[in-house]
Design a protein around this motif. Structure first.
Motif, mmCIF file in Angstrom:
data_model
loop_
_atom_site.group_PDB
_atom_site.id
_atom_site.type_symbol
_atom_site.label_atom_id
_atom_site.label_comp_id
_atom_site.label_asym_id
_atom_site.label_seq_id
_atom_site.Cartn_x
_atom_site.Cartn_y
_atom_site.Cartn_z
ATOM 1 N N GLY A 258 -9.668 -2.665 -1.809
ATOM 2 C CA GLY A 258 -9.907 -1.249 -2.047
ATOM 3 C C GLY A 258 -8.873 -0.333 -1.429
ATOM 4 N N HIS A 259 -7.731 -0.909 -1.033
ATOM 5 C CA HIS A 259 -6.718 -0.092 -0.362
ATOM 6 C C HIS A 259 -5.916 0.767 -1.331
ATOM 7 N N ASP A 260 -6.125 0.513 -2.635
ATOM 8 C CA ASP A 260 -5.485 1.393 -3.619
ATOM 9 C C ASP A 260 -6.204 2.738 -3.705
ATOM 10 N N GLN A 261 -7.360 2.842 -3.035
ATOM 11 C CA GLN A 261 -8.121 4.082 -3.018
ATOM 12 C C GLN A 261 -7.859 4.923 -1.764
ATOM 13 N N LEU A 262 -7.049 4.372 -0.859
ATOM 14 C CA LEU A 262 -6.741 5.110 0.370
ATOM 15 C C LEU A 262 -5.873 6.324 0.056
ATOM 16 N N PRO A 263 -6.048 7.424 0.786
ATOM 17 C CA PRO A 263 -5.251 8.636 0.546
ATOM 18 C C PRO A 263 -3.744 8.398 0.677
ATOM 19 N N VAL B 137 0.832 -1.203 0.000
ATOM 20 C CA VAL B 137 0.000 0.000 0.000
ATOM 21 C C VAL B 137 0.868 1.255 0.000
ATOM 22 N N LEU B 138 1.911 1.249 0.834
ATOM 23 C CA LEU B 138 2.752 2.446 0.975
ATOM 24 C C LEU B 138 3.541 2.755 -0.288
ATOM 25 N N ILE B 139 4.034 1.711 -0.955
ATOM 26 C CA ILE B 139 4.863 1.957 -2.144
ATOM 27 C C ILE B 139 4.041 2.003 -3.431
ATOM 28 N N GLY B 140 2.727 1.762 -3.311
ATOM 29 C CA GLY B 140 1.854 1.863 -4.469
ATOM 30 C C GLY B 140 1.840 0.641 -5.361
ATOM 31 N N ASN B 141 2.016 -0.521 -4.772
ATOM 32 C CA ASN B 141 1.982 -1.770 -5.544
ATOM 33 C C ASN B 141 0.524 -2.268 -5.620
ATOM 34 N N GLU B 142 -0.057 -2.263 -6.825
ATOM 35 C CA GLU B 142 -1.453 -2.667 -6.980
ATOM 36 C C GLU B 142 -1.568 -4.187 -7.052
ATOM 37 N N SER B 143 -1.254 -4.848 -5.951
ATOM 38 C CA SER B 143 -1.392 -6.299 -5.894
ATOM 39 C C SER B 143 -2.859 -6.678 -5.884
ATOM 40 N N ASP B 144 -3.144 -7.944 -6.168
ATOM 41 C CA ASP B 144 -4.539 -8.401 -6.197
ATOM 42 C C ASP B 144 -5.243 -8.104 -4.882
ATOM 43 N N LYS B 145 -4.537 -8.370 -3.750
ATOM 44 C CA LYS B 145 -5.169 -8.167 -2.445
ATOM 45 C C LYS B 145 -5.399 -6.687 -2.174
ATOM 46 N N VAL B 146 -4.434 -5.838 -2.562
ATOM 47 C CA VAL B 146 -4.585 -4.401 -2.340
ATOM 48 C C VAL B 146 -5.805 -3.878 -3.104
ATOM 49 N N VAL B 147 -5.947 -4.304 -4.363
ATOM 50 C CA VAL B 147 -7.073 -3.850 -5.186
ATOM 51 C C VAL B 147 -8.385 -4.426 -4.669
ATOM 52 N N GLU B 148 -8.353 -5.718 -4.325
ATOM 53 C CA GLU B 148 -9.562 -6.395 -3.840
ATOM 54 C C GLU B 148 -10.098 -5.731 -2.577
#
Length: 601
Positions: free
Chosen positions: A443-448, A430-441
């Motif tokens: 919705g943590h790619d939408q966090l500020p 999340v911190l480095i901006g890696n859009e992994s499947d779990k991060v996208v699933e």
């Protein structure tokens, strides 16, 4: 005996003078008084009871927790023709009968026993029939619940005061914090005795701590570059890990052996004997190995996993460089080490003991994370002040210290904003901006805060999270997915009220400085190697460890002084009258032949 302690020291043990408090301790015991002795490993504790034993009538009883220690010391004493024996479970009935007979006849000066022996039916009563001159209680920290190696059988030693009120008792240990020291005094009834404290500093030891990345590669690099062909100990947490590391070292050509509680007693005894009696052997072990090991020329101690506290670390690292010559101690650790050890310590059913254990572990983590002199932190734990030592990684190569307060806030926010339900890998994604499947699933790619930490690498974020764990600001649950959660202690850091500094570039992993060469001159090194060869041959003939013949320091003094007569040997430290007569001619011949060959060449 009518000889004075100094005469015994010089004529039998071959040393010109006492070290530190040795003489005061010996005279105190000879006056019939109790004492507690706190002296670092390699500081000469054994002479504090061996010399009084030779200056008094009767038998000195030495209580020691390990058979190995007993046998090492008995071998050394017998090499000096001092009547001594060890009563332990390894003694066959015939040998035990001979020892009991010799005791009755007053023919044994030093008797080594395990604490369990005192509980054997009739043994205490038997001792009351003898002329006991002194009780020496070695590894005395084992009597304390607060010590790092508590042993219930040590509690029974308090009966010595009642059964032998006129016999002085000498309790000795290399590791005891203030609480443990008070506990030893209370449990053994030493309130009216003296306390002798020596410095805990081991200036010949260099201390190194690094982040764990590839443990095997790091270990092999350390050994090959700094300690090729030298004896050392590698400590691991589990039996399985010991076996794995041993096998890999052997594949790479090292003479390595395993030691752990899962081996049979015969296997442990055989491996330990090989370690003691041969040169350049590496022992890979759990903490089951080491207490009381007298091998003086262990040139390195490596930890692939964290010990549980500073006392254990100090004692285990203290097995390096007992001869006073340069040695390295090296440790690597990572995030999982911290979490596993905390979880293990948290399982103690006693609340008070659990809190004590966790506090001690946190002190060790503070030492690991330290950015200034490590020796200062280590000695301050034992209430001793020190100036920067110049012989640890932080002194030799000052770390690149960075203020990472803002990044720590970001990491803590990442843990909180994702619901405190995810492990370090997910938080870093999340911190480095890696859009992994779990991060996208999730919705943590939408966090500020998504990708707000891309200015740092994954390894740098791992180091920051490990530091947060080490400083006990976050918690990781090892069950399930290793979820990270915030602890109340992190609040001022999350708000930016407290600064957080860290060593970001950890480039020293496995790069301990080369210890100063013992011998710079090539010819001197060749003579030293020749004297070691002669010593090994004599040791194999006598079936004893080489150091029983002579320490490396004694051989080095021979190299520098090159004695050419038997009388000249008496001026070399560690050569008493018995060894001078027994071994002198062989070493004089080796020195003479070497000089003659050099002259011809």
């Amino acid at each position: 005996m009518s000889d004075t302690p100094r005469q015994v020291l010089q004529s039998i043990f071959g040393y010109p003078d006492f070290r530190g408090h040795q003489e005061d301790i010996i005279n105190h015991s000879l006056s019939g008084r109790d004492a507690l002795v706190l002296m670092p490993t390699g500081g000469g504790k054994s002479l504090c009871y061996q010399i009084p034993a030779l200056c008094m009538e009767g038998t000195t009883v030495v209580i020691s927790p390990l058979i190995a220690l007993m046998q090492n010391q008995v071998d050394a004493l017998q090499a000096l023709e001092i009547p001594s024996a060890a009563l332990n479970s390894n003694c066959p009935p015939e040998e035990q009968a001979q020892i009991f007979s010799a005791l009755k006849e007053g023919r044994i000066k030093l008797l080594y026993i395990a604490p369990e022996r005192l509980s054997a039916p009739g043994f205490i009563d038997f001792l009351t029939t003898l002329n006991i001159s002194l009780f020496a209680i070695d590894e005395a920290h084992c009597v304390s619940h607060w010590g790092h190696d508590f042993r219930p059988e040590y509690l029974k030693l308090e009966q010595l005061k009642e059964r032998f009120p006129r016999v002085p008792r000498l309790a000795l240990t290399a590791t005891a914090d203030e609480r443990t020291e008070k506990d030893i005094i209370q449990r053994l009834g030493l309130q009216y005795g003296a306390v002798f404290r020596s410095s805990f500093d081991r200036p010949n030891i260099a201390y190194y701590v690094s982040s764990k990345s590839n443990p095997m590669t790091q270990l092999v690099g350390f050994i090959k570059s700094k300690h090729s062909g030298e004896a050392g100990i590698v400590y691991c947490m589990s039996r399985k890990r010991v076996e794995t590391i041993t096998a890999k070292l052997c594949e790479l050509g090292f003479d390595a052996l395993p030691y752990h509680a899962g081996l049979t007693s015969t296997e442990r005894s055989r491996n330990q004997s090989h370690f003691l009696k041969e040169e350049g052997v590496i022992m890979v072990a759990t903490i089951a190995f080491g207490m009381g090991i007298d091998k003086p020329n262990v040139r390195f101690v490596a930890h692939l996993d964290l010990p549980k506290n500073m006392e254990a670390y100090y004692q285990e690292t203290g097995r390096a460089g007992r001869d006073g010559l340069p040695a390295n101690v090296w440790m690597i650790y990572g995030q999982q080490d911290i979490v596993r050890t905390r979880m293990l310590l948290s399982e103690n059913p006693s609340y008070e003991q659990r809190i004590q254990d966790l506090q001690k572990f946190d002190a060790l983590l503070g030492y690991c994370e330290e950015l200034t002199c490590r020796r200062q932190i280590l000695l301050s734990y034992f209430n001793e002040h020190s100036e920067p030592c110049g012989n640890c990684d932080n002194c030799l190569t000052p770390p690149d210290i960075q203020d990472v307060t803002t990044d720590v806030q970001l990491a803590l926010s990442g843990i909180y904003r994702t619901g405190q339900r995810f492990g370090a890998g997910h938080i870093i994604n999340v911190l480095i901006g890696n859009e992994s499947d779990k991060v996208v699933e999730c919705g943590h790619d939408q966090l500020p805060l998504f990708s707000k930490g891309k200015h740092r690498s994954r390894s740098e974020w791992q180091l920051i999270i490990r530091s947060l764990l080490a400083r006990n600001l976050i918690h990781q649950d090892l069950e399930g997915y290793g979820a990270l959660s915030l602890k109340e202690e992190c609040r001022p850091y999350l708000k930016g009220e407290v600064k957080f500094s860290i060593r970001i570039e950890d480039k020293k992993s496995g790069k301990a400085r080369v210890s100063p060469k013992i011998l710079e001159n090539g010819d001197d090194q060749k003579l030293f190697d020749e004297l070691k060869r002669v010593r090994l041959e004599l040791a194999r003939e006598a079936d004893v460890p080489p150091y029983i013949i002579f320490f490396d320091r004694t051989l080095l003094e021979m190299v520098h002084k090159k004695p050419d007569t038997v009388s000249a040997l008496s001026n070399i430290s560690g050569i008493g009258a018995t060894k001078q007569e027994k071994y002198g001619p062989q070493f004089l011949e080796a020195i003479g032949n070497f000089i003659a060959k050099q002259t011809v060449d």
